[in-house]
Design an enzyme around this catalytic site. Sequence first.
Site, PDB file in Angstrom:
ATOM      1  N   HIS A  59       2.452 -22.293  44.995  1.00 30.62           N
ATOM      2  CA  HIS A  59       1.229 -22.266  44.186  1.00 30.62           C
ATOM      3  C   HIS A  59       1.077 -23.595  43.443  1.00 30.62           C
ATOM      4  O   HIS A  59       2.015 -24.040  42.786  1.00 30.62           O
ATOM      5  CB  HIS A  59       1.279 -21.130  43.160  1.00 30.62           C
ATOM      6  CG  HIS A  59       1.114 -19.774  43.760  1.00 30.62           C
ATOM      7  ND1 HIS A  59       1.524 -18.614  43.130  1.00 30.62           N
ATOM      8  CD2 HIS A  59       0.578 -19.380  44.943  1.00 30.62           C
ATOM      9  CE1 HIS A  59       1.244 -17.578  43.896  1.00 30.62           C
ATOM     10  NE2 HIS A  59       0.678 -18.012  44.996  1.00 30.62           N
TER      11      HIS A  59
ATOM     12  N   HIS B  59       1.453  -9.751  53.824  1.00 29.47           N
ATOM     13  CA  HIS B  59       1.291 -10.248  52.458  1.00 29.47           C
ATOM     14  C   HIS B  59       2.023  -9.361  51.457  1.00 29.47           C
ATOM     15  O   HIS B  59       2.430  -9.824  50.385  1.00 29.47           O
ATOM     16  CB  HIS B  59      -0.199 -10.339  52.106  1.00 29.47           C
ATOM     17  CG  HIS B  59      -0.491 -11.396  51.086  1.00 29.47           C
ATOM     18  ND1 HIS B  59      -0.311 -12.735  51.339  1.00 29.47           N
ATOM     19  CD2 HIS B  59      -0.930 -11.313  49.801  1.00 29.47           C
ATOM     20  CE1 HIS B  59      -0.645 -13.424  50.265  1.00 29.47           C
ATOM     21  NE2 HIS B  59      -1.015 -12.591  49.316  1.00 29.47           N
TER      22      HIS B  59
ATOM     23  N   ARG C 189       3.773 -17.161  53.662  1.00 33.71           N
ATOM     24  CA  ARG C 189       2.455 -16.672  54.061  1.00 33.71           C
ATOM     25  C   ARG C 189       2.485 -16.413  55.563  1.00 33.71           C
ATOM     26  O   ARG C 189       3.306 -16.975  56.292  1.00 33.71           O
ATOM     27  CB  ARG C 189       1.373 -17.704  53.739  1.00 33.71           C
ATOM     28  CG  ARG C 189       1.214 -18.033  52.253  1.00 33.71           C
ATOM     29  CD  ARG C 189       0.125 -19.080  52.059  1.00 33.71           C
ATOM     30  NE  ARG C 189      -0.109 -19.379  50.652  1.00 33.71           N
ATOM     31  CZ  ARG C 189       0.460 -20.372  49.982  1.00 33.71           C
ATOM     32  NH1 ARG C 189       1.313 -21.190  50.613  1.00 33.71           N
ATOM     33  NH2 ARG C 189       0.194 -20.577  48.701  1.00 33.71           N
TER      34      ARG C 189
ATOM     35  N   TYR D 201      -0.599 -13.304  40.532  1.00 33.02           N
ATOM     36  CA  TYR D 201      -0.115 -12.812  41.816  1.00 33.02           C
ATOM     37  C   TYR D 201       1.142 -11.961  41.682  1.00 33.02           C
ATOM     38  O   TYR D 201       1.425 -11.093  42.489  1.00 33.02           O
ATOM     39  CB  TYR D 201       0.154 -14.014  42.717  1.00 33.02           C
ATOM     40  CG  TYR D 201       0.534 -13.689  44.126  1.00 33.02           C
ATOM     41  CD1 TYR D 201       1.862 -13.709  44.522  1.00 33.02           C
ATOM     42  CD2 TYR D 201      -0.430 -13.349  45.055  1.00 33.02           C
ATOM     43  CE1 TYR D 201       2.225 -13.409  45.814  1.00 33.02           C
ATOM     44  CE2 TYR D 201      -0.082 -13.043  46.349  1.00 33.02           C
ATOM     45  CZ  TYR D 201       1.247 -13.075  46.727  1.00 33.02           C
ATOM     46  OH  TYR D 201       1.599 -12.775  48.015  1.00 33.02           O
TER      47      TYR D 201
ATOM     48  N   ARG E 186       5.464 -10.757  51.121  1.00 33.53           N
ATOM     49  CA  ARG E 186       5.437 -11.965  50.281  1.00 33.53           C
ATOM     50  C   ARG E 186       5.328 -11.578  48.808  1.00 33.53           C
ATOM     51  O   ARG E 186       6.025 -12.121  47.954  1.00 33.53           O
ATOM     52  CB  ARG E 186       4.267 -12.860  50.696  1.00 33.53           C
ATOM     53  CG  ARG E 186       3.989 -14.049  49.760  1.00 33.53           C
ATOM     54  CD  ARG E 186       2.899 -14.923  50.381  1.00 33.53           C
ATOM     55  NE  ARG E 186       2.242 -15.791  49.421  1.00 33.53           N
ATOM     56  CZ  ARG E 186       2.662 -16.996  49.064  1.00 33.53           C
ATOM     57  NH1 ARG E 186       3.781 -17.470  49.578  1.00 33.53           N
ATOM     58  NH2 ARG E 186       1.989 -17.732  48.195  1.00 33.53           N
TER      59      ARG E 186
ATOM     60  N   LYS F 212      -0.435 -24.049  52.170  1.00 34.77           N
ATOM     61  CA  LYS F 212      -1.807 -24.061  51.679  1.00 34.77           C
ATOM     62  C   LYS F 212      -2.090 -25.399  50.997  1.00 34.77           C
ATOM     63  O   LYS F 212      -1.281 -25.890  50.215  1.00 34.77           O
ATOM     64  CB  LYS F 212      -2.003 -22.906  50.690  1.00 34.77           C
ATOM     65  CG  LYS F 212      -3.460 -22.563  50.442  1.00 34.77           C
ATOM     66  CD  LYS F 212      -3.568 -21.263  49.679  1.00 34.77           C
ATOM     67  CE  LYS F 212      -5.018 -20.855  49.494  1.00 34.77           C
ATOM     68  NZ  LYS F 212      -5.141 -19.561  48.790  1.00 34.77           N
TER      69      LYS F 212
END
Length: 302
Positions: free
Chosen positions: A269, A243, A149, A278, A246, A174
């Site tokens: 995730h 992004h 990210r 995604y 990614r 995250k």
Amino acid sequence: MHADAQQMLTDFFEQLTVEKRASEHTVKSYQRDIKHLTNYCTDKSIPQWTDLKQSDIRSHIAGRHRQGLGSTSLQRELSAIRSFYNFLLKGGLADSNPAQYVKAPKQARKLPKTLDVDQITGLLEAGTNSVLEIRDLAMFELFYSSGLRLGELAALNLTDIDLADKSLMVRLGKGGKSRLLPIGSKAVTAISNWLEQRLKNVVVAEPALFISTRGTRLGQRSIELRLDQWCKKKGIAEHIHPHMLRHSFASHLLESSQDLRAVQELLGHSNISTTQIYTHLDFQHLADVYDKAHPRAKKKSE
């Protein structure tokens, strides 16, 4: 609506402004959202807020949806209505909140655009002409190599990478989660080239892997701008943001490996459903797998 109902609205907005100290923007948004509900009540000849039922709120939201309002806007309107009814409940002016269990229609999640392998190759093999471009190439290679990210890449320190082991540690991903990631050979080379130049500009004790010309940590916005400038200078017409690199990493890896769990771990995730949304697989590849593997898909020999 009845004058009492209008006064309740006035009192609610006053409380938002004076007691809650809500911003002018927030108050205006609430006023606009609840105005639509007021119009609904007028159309349906509903004089008091206590006359509204859950079915009325659902009908109102459904009507707004038919007018073209998106899920995010409908969720905001429902939030405003719930807040208003909570105000009435606290003041003993209502016995229930008819909007409490009403949900907005779900928004279809759109996949961000991805680059194909040839586009990635063109982006990363465009060549470097300055120290800054050597640094930038190292950043872009690392984005694609490890699926980072933007915030994770900006936060990297020298101690987070091990070029001998071809790995890096994301310490604050995250949700505050850390993860260990591999670094591809192309990225290792690009980072090595950058580290040779980094020593010439670094401020003493600066731990950041990627630094600016002032010798301090490069910020997220600066990284975005550098990628945009890179594309323009190298004659790449498409707008590319971090992004996308990614997402391209995830898509290409998933298409090649078919290992959803591994891609989930690499992306960081917590829920595999996020990875499923995604990333995407080439449909024709899935169809081929299905034709070869499913016992009822195979055609019997004549």
